[in-house]
Design a protein around this motif. Structure first.
Motif, PDB file in Angstrom:
ATOM      1  N   ASP A  28      -0.205  21.742 -15.778  1.00 23.56           N
ATOM      2  CA  ASP A  28      -1.251  21.931 -16.772  1.00 23.56           C
ATOM      3  C   ASP A  28      -2.517  22.468 -16.106  1.00 23.56           C
ATOM      4  O   ASP A  28      -2.779  22.200 -14.924  1.00 23.56           O
ATOM      5  CB  ASP A  28      -1.583  20.607 -17.465  1.00 23.56           C
ATOM      6  CG  ASP A  28      -0.474  20.133 -18.388  1.00 23.56           C
ATOM      7  OD1 ASP A  28       0.397  20.945 -18.745  1.00 23.56           O
ATOM      8  OD2 ASP A  28      -0.484  18.932 -18.736  1.00 23.56           O
ATOM      9  N   VAL A  69       1.647  16.066 -28.020  1.00 18.26           N
ATOM     10  CA  VAL A  69       2.922  15.378 -27.836  1.00 18.26           C
ATOM     11  C   VAL A  69       2.721  13.915 -28.188  1.00 18.26           C
ATOM     12  O   VAL A  69       1.673  13.334 -27.912  1.00 18.26           O
ATOM     13  CB  VAL A  69       3.414  15.518 -26.371  1.00 18.26           C
ATOM     14  CG1 VAL A  69       4.750  14.825 -26.172  1.00 18.26           C
ATOM     15  CG2 VAL A  69       3.513  16.986 -25.977  1.00 18.26           C
ATOM     16  N   TYR A  87       3.449  32.334 -27.814  1.00 19.23           N
ATOM     17  CA  TYR A  87       4.108  31.121 -28.313  1.00 19.23           C
ATOM     18  C   TYR A  87       4.276  31.185 -29.835  1.00 19.23           C
ATOM     19  O   TYR A  87       5.238  30.643 -30.375  1.00 19.23           O
ATOM     20  CB  TYR A  87       3.332  29.869 -27.892  1.00 19.23           C
ATOM     21  CG  TYR A  87       3.553  29.521 -26.435  1.00 19.23           C
ATOM     22  CD1 TYR A  87       4.780  29.056 -25.998  1.00 19.23           C
ATOM     23  CD2 TYR A  87       2.540  29.694 -25.504  1.00 19.23           C
ATOM     24  CE1 TYR A  87       4.999  28.760 -24.662  1.00 19.23           C
ATOM     25  CE2 TYR A  87       2.751  29.400 -24.161  1.00 19.23           C
ATOM     26  CZ  TYR A  87       3.979  28.945 -23.754  1.00 19.23           C
ATOM     27  OH  TYR A  87       4.198  28.658 -22.425  1.00 19.23           O
ATOM     28  N   SER A 126      -1.301  32.226 -26.530  1.00 20.34           N
ATOM     29  CA  SER A 126      -1.104  31.552 -27.817  1.00 20.34           C
ATOM     30  C   SER A 126      -0.316  32.442 -28.778  1.00 20.34           C
ATOM     31  O   SER A 126       0.498  31.952 -29.573  1.00 20.34           O
ATOM     32  CB  SER A 126      -2.451  31.176 -28.437  1.00 20.34           C
ATOM     33  OG  SER A 126      -3.247  32.341 -28.641  1.00 20.34           O
ATOM     34  N   ARG A 166       7.735  30.729 -31.876  1.00 19.65           N
ATOM     35  CA  ARG A 166       7.899  29.685 -32.889  1.00 19.65           C
ATOM     36  C   ARG A 166       8.369  30.262 -34.221  1.00 19.65           C
ATOM     37  O   ARG A 166       9.149  29.627 -34.933  1.00 19.65           O
ATOM     38  CB  ARG A 166       6.571  28.947 -33.135  1.00 19.65           C
ATOM     39  CG  ARG A 166       6.136  28.051 -32.018  1.00 19.65           C
ATOM     40  CD  ARG A 166       5.046  27.100 -32.502  1.00 19.65           C
ATOM     41  NE  ARG A 166       3.943  27.756 -33.169  1.00 19.65           N
ATOM     42  CZ  ARG A 166       2.889  28.266 -32.556  1.00 19.65           C
ATOM     43  NH1 ARG A 166       2.800  28.207 -31.242  1.00 19.65           N
ATOM     44  NH2 ARG A 166       1.909  28.837 -33.239  1.00 19.65           N
ATOM     45  N   THR A 215       6.777  18.177 -21.685  1.00 19.52           N
ATOM     46  CA  THR A 215       5.376  18.576 -21.758  1.00 19.52           C
ATOM     47  C   THR A 215       4.468  17.352 -21.846  1.00 19.52           C
ATOM     48  O   THR A 215       4.704  16.453 -22.652  1.00 19.52           O
ATOM     49  CB  THR A 215       5.141  19.472 -22.990  1.00 19.52           C
ATOM     50  OG1 THR A 215       5.962  20.639 -22.877  1.00 19.52           O
ATOM     51  CG2 THR A 215       3.687  19.884 -23.103  1.00 19.52           C
ATOM     52  N   HIS A 216       3.435  17.306 -20.988  1.00 24.03           N
ATOM     53  CA  HIS A 216       2.424  16.244 -20.989  1.00 24.03           C
ATOM     54  C   HIS A 216       3.050  14.851 -20.830  1.00 24.03           C
ATOM     55  O   HIS A 216       2.478  13.852 -21.277  1.00 24.03           O
ATOM     56  CB  HIS A 216       1.583  16.277 -22.278  1.00 24.03           C
ATOM     57  CG  HIS A 216       0.816  17.542 -22.453  1.00 24.03           C
ATOM     58  ND1 HIS A 216       0.179  17.868 -23.636  1.00 24.03           N
ATOM     59  CD2 HIS A 216       0.577  18.581 -21.616  1.00 24.03           C
ATOM     60  CE1 HIS A 216      -0.421  19.043 -23.510  1.00 24.03           C
ATOM     61  NE2 HIS A 216      -0.193  19.496 -22.294  1.00 24.03           N
ATOM     62  N   GLU A 270      -2.712  24.630 -30.303  1.00 26.70           N
ATOM     63  CA  GLU A 270      -2.869  23.490 -29.396  1.00 26.70           C
ATOM     64  C   GLU A 270      -1.615  22.622 -29.425  1.00 26.70           C
ATOM     65  O   GLU A 270      -1.110  22.264 -30.478  1.00 26.70           O
ATOM     66  CB  GLU A 270      -4.081  22.647 -29.813  1.00 26.70           C
ATOM     67  CG  GLU A 270      -4.357  21.501 -28.859  1.00 26.70           C
ATOM     68  CD  GLU A 270      -5.517  20.628 -29.325  1.00 26.70           C
ATOM     69  OE1 GLU A 270      -6.154  19.995 -28.479  1.00 26.70           O
ATOM     70  OE2 GLU A 270      -5.769  20.591 -30.545  1.00 26.70           O
ATOM     71  N   ARG A 271      -1.126  22.282 -28.232  1.00 29.17           N
ATOM     72  CA  ARG A 271       0.082  21.471 -28.140  1.00 29.17           C
ATOM     73  C   ARG A 271      -0.279  19.991 -28.040  1.00 29.17           C
ATOM     74  O   ARG A 271      -1.085  19.600 -27.218  1.00 29.17           O
ATOM     75  CB  ARG A 271       0.905  21.879 -26.923  1.00 29.17           C
ATOM     76  CG  ARG A 271       1.558  23.235 -27.062  1.00 29.17           C
ATOM     77  CD  ARG A 271       2.471  23.525 -25.898  1.00 29.17           C
ATOM     78  NE  ARG A 271       1.746  23.548 -24.640  1.00 29.17           N
ATOM     79  CZ  ARG A 271       2.318  23.672 -23.454  1.00 29.17           C
ATOM     80  NH1 ARG A 271       3.620  23.758 -23.351  1.00 29.17           N
ATOM     81  NH2 ARG A 271       1.600  23.715 -22.349  1.00 29.17           N
ATOM     82  N   LYS A 331       7.229  17.057 -29.337  1.00 25.84           N
ATOM     83  CA  LYS A 331       6.146  18.024 -29.158  1.00 25.84           C
ATOM     84  C   LYS A 331       5.829  18.685 -30.486  1.00 25.84           C
ATOM     85  O   LYS A 331       6.695  19.238 -31.147  1.00 25.84           O
ATOM     86  CB  LYS A 331       6.542  19.079 -28.126  1.00 25.84           C
ATOM     87  CG  LYS A 331       5.456  20.101 -27.853  1.00 25.84           C
ATOM     88  CD  LYS A 331       5.782  20.965 -26.641  1.00 25.84           C
ATOM     89  CE  LYS A 331       6.997  21.826 -26.874  1.00 25.84           C
ATOM     90  NZ  LYS A 331       7.228  22.760 -25.739  1.00 25.84           N
ATOM     91  N   ASN A 332       4.573  18.622 -30.874  1.00 19.57           N
ATOM     92  CA  ASN A 332       4.110  19.272 -32.097  1.00 19.57           C
ATOM     93  C   ASN A 332       3.078  20.325 -31.736  1.00 19.57           C
ATOM     94  O   ASN A 332       2.301  20.147 -30.798  1.00 19.57           O
ATOM     95  CB  ASN A 332       3.447  18.245 -33.035  1.00 19.57           C
ATOM     96  CG  ASN A 332       4.418  17.164 -33.453  1.00 19.57           C
ATOM     97  OD1 ASN A 332       5.389  17.429 -34.128  1.00 19.57           O
ATOM     98  ND2 ASN A 332       4.167  15.935 -33.023  1.00 19.57           N
ATOM     99  N   VAL A 333       3.043  21.398 -32.467  1.00 18.55           N
ATOM    100  CA  VAL A 333       2.038  22.437 -32.256  1.00 18.55           C
ATOM    101  C   VAL A 333       1.085  22.417 -33.439  1.00 18.55           C
ATOM    102  O   VAL A 333       1.492  22.609 -34.578  1.00 18.55           O
ATOM    103  CB  VAL A 333       2.686  23.828 -32.118  1.00 18.55           C
ATOM    104  CG1 VAL A 333       1.624  24.882 -31.873  1.00 18.55           C
ATOM    105  CG2 VAL A 333       3.698  23.818 -30.982  1.00 18.55           C
TER     106      VAL A 333
END
Length: 318
Positions: free
Chosen positions: A148, A211, A42, A39, A46, A245-246, A208-209, A201-203
């Motif tokens: 994942d 989408v 990342y 984390s 970011r 992602t996802h 925590e990711r 995609k939002n963080v």
């Protein structure tokens, strides 16, 4: 050969060599910053603390030979949670019967659910650590792609730099055919449907990711094919044509049929009912991969059977 240049004020400047060419920057940082939570890695990406050739960089960007990566000064906590060697051995041996292909170029494993591909962020062991323990003689073992933590199925690991580059190129060009098996909630009425919905995609706070389907996102397409209908769920084959992602999980949610056991994008009430019926995990499995073998040049299809717990649940599903 990757070279660390003389750093100003504790900043590391790393010149990328051939052995890391083609890697995603986040995977490269995981190898350079052992002990730093994922984390945190990342987060520094970011916030622009990591720079590639002087500019900001996205976590999914791939690095090339000759690139210059700026790594900010970080304090790496001493590991106090190293597992006993017996636990590492047992974990590695657990993977042995799940090996699908093992040759001079690559290794394909049927990844168990509930285990991350990398250790870190509170996880002592990941798949790659287990495989390296299982193959201590291998000089080079690198993940080609990701699954994942809660997804099981086909996971490819390269044994040579040339194999990694070849497979990375195939994944980048969407030349790898990926088929997943999923159980979605409700009755999926169409035999086949392609969902074409851009994903953003939002963080969230805490790293925590999440989408969501949004016109502001990146193009994404998934074809769903109905395999078997149950009273409250439908078994489908899902083929993602892009690698967001996802993607499968969010496209299933977008259609109003989230995947069974999905705690992030699913329906709480339905997930409780699935748990009462014996489903303790996300019902998403990477069942088949088709790609060109980097050594032989032949098209190869690898299949991973459903885990016993998923197969057992299907047999009991009304």
């Amino acid at each position: 050969m990757t070279e660390t240049l003389r750093p100003p004020a504790s900043v590391r400047l790393v010149r990328i060599g051939e052995e890391h060419a083609g890697q995603r920057i986040d995977n490269f940082l995981l190898t350079q910053l052992k002990g730093v939570p994922k984390s945190h890695i990342y987060r520094i990406l970011r916030t622009g603390q990591v720079r590639l050739n002087g500019g900001r960089i996205d976590a999914a960007r791939r690095i090339a030979s000759g690139d210059l990566v700026r790594i900010p000064p970080l304090q790496v906590a001493a590991r106090t949670d190293e597992p006993p060697s017996g636990a590492v051995d047992a974990f590695a041996e657990r993977l042995t019967p799940r090996i699908l292909i093992d040759d001079s170029e690559l290794l394909v494993i049927n990844k168990p659910a509930g285990i991350a591909v990398h250790g870190g962020s509170g996880l002592v062991l990941g798949i790659i650590e287990g495989v390296r323990k299982l193959r201590p003689e291998a000089r080079y073992l690198e993940l080609v792609h990701r699954l994942d933590r809660d997804t099981s199925g086909c996971l490819v690991i390269a044994k040579k730099r040339s194999a990694l580059r070849s497979l990375h190129e195939q994944f980048r060009e969407n030349a790898v055919k990926k088929v997943y098996t999923a159980l979605v909630t409700g009755a999926w009425n169409q035999k086949m449907r392609t969902v074409d919905a851009a994903l953003d995609k939002n963080v969230l706070q805490g790293g925590e990711r999440m989408v969501k389907a949004s016109a502001a996102g990146k193009a994404a397409a998934t074809t769903f094919r109905r395999l078997r209908a149950f009273q409250t769920a439908t078994l489908v084959a899902a083929e993602p044509h892009t690698g967001r992602t996802h993607q499968i999980r969010v496209h299933a949610q977008f259609m109003g049929h989230p995947i069974a056991g999905d705690e992030r994008y699913g329906l709480s009430e339905r997930n409780r009912a699935f748990r009462q019926q014996g489903l303790r995990r996300l019902f998403l499995h990477a069942s088949r991969l088709t790609f060109v073998h980097p050594g032989s040049g032949r098209t190869l299809t690898v299949e991973a059977p459903l885990d016993a717990e998923l197969q057992s649940f299907l047999e009991r599903c009304p």
